[in-house]
Scaffold this active site. Sequence first.
Site: not given
Length: 240
Positions: A204, A109, A111
Amino acid sequence: MNQNKLCETIDVDDGKVTLADYMGNDLSVVNAARVSFGKRKTELDEKDIKLIKYLAAHKHMSPFRHVVFSFTLEGVSEVVCRQLYKHQVGCSYTSGEFKEAATTWNEVSGRYVEFEPEFHIPELFRKQHTNNKQASNEGDAVEKNTEAQKIYMSAIENGYSAYKQLLELGVCKEQARMVMPISFKNSLVWTASLEAAVHFIKLRDHEGAQLEIRNLARAIKKLIDPICPHSIAALLDSTK
C-alpha cells in the site's frame, strides 16, 4: 499484549490511527527462531540482526508472526477501510499456505448504530495518472476543483438524506445503510502480525496505491518502526 510509551497517534487525512497495543520486538523474532536449538537471548546483537536478515531473505516467516500490533482507526473513510479489509485474505493466505492469526478487525456496525453525518472531504480532487490506470497524480488537482467539490458534496448530502428518510420510514438499519456514500467515516480495531503489517506496508505504500491508503501505510510504518526496526527493514528489503 502490553501497552507501552511508544504507543502514539498519527493523523491520516481527516482521521487518525493509534498504536493501541503490541506484543514483542526484534528480540522476539530472534528467540522464536532460536527456540529450535533450545536457546534464548536477552539482548540483541549483530549475530541476531544477521539472523533476522537471513530469515527474511529465505522466507522463513513464522518467527515474524510472534510479534503482534493492535491499531485503532478513527474517522477513516470506508474507501480506505475496504482496502484494509482485503488484507484479511491477502495476508492470511500466501501460495495456498494458511498463515495463522495474520490479521483481524472489528468495526462499528451500521446494523447496530445509526451513522453520523461524518464524511471524508478531499481538499483537492486529483487528476488521473497518465500511465497508471488505477492511480492519481499526488498534489495535481483538476482545473475545476471547486466545481468538483460541489458535485461531491451534493452527492454526499443526497445519500445521507436518503439514509435518514429510510430510517424515519421505519426501514431497518442494515438496509437503510446501503444508500450511504462510500466516503462515510468509520472506526475500527485492526490487529496484525509483524509479517502481515509489513506486507500491508509493502503493497500500500506504493505509487500505484490510492493516496489515502498510502498515507495510512506510511503512518503505520512510522508507528511500528521504533519497535522492530531490523525486522521491518529486512522484510521490506526481501520483497524487492
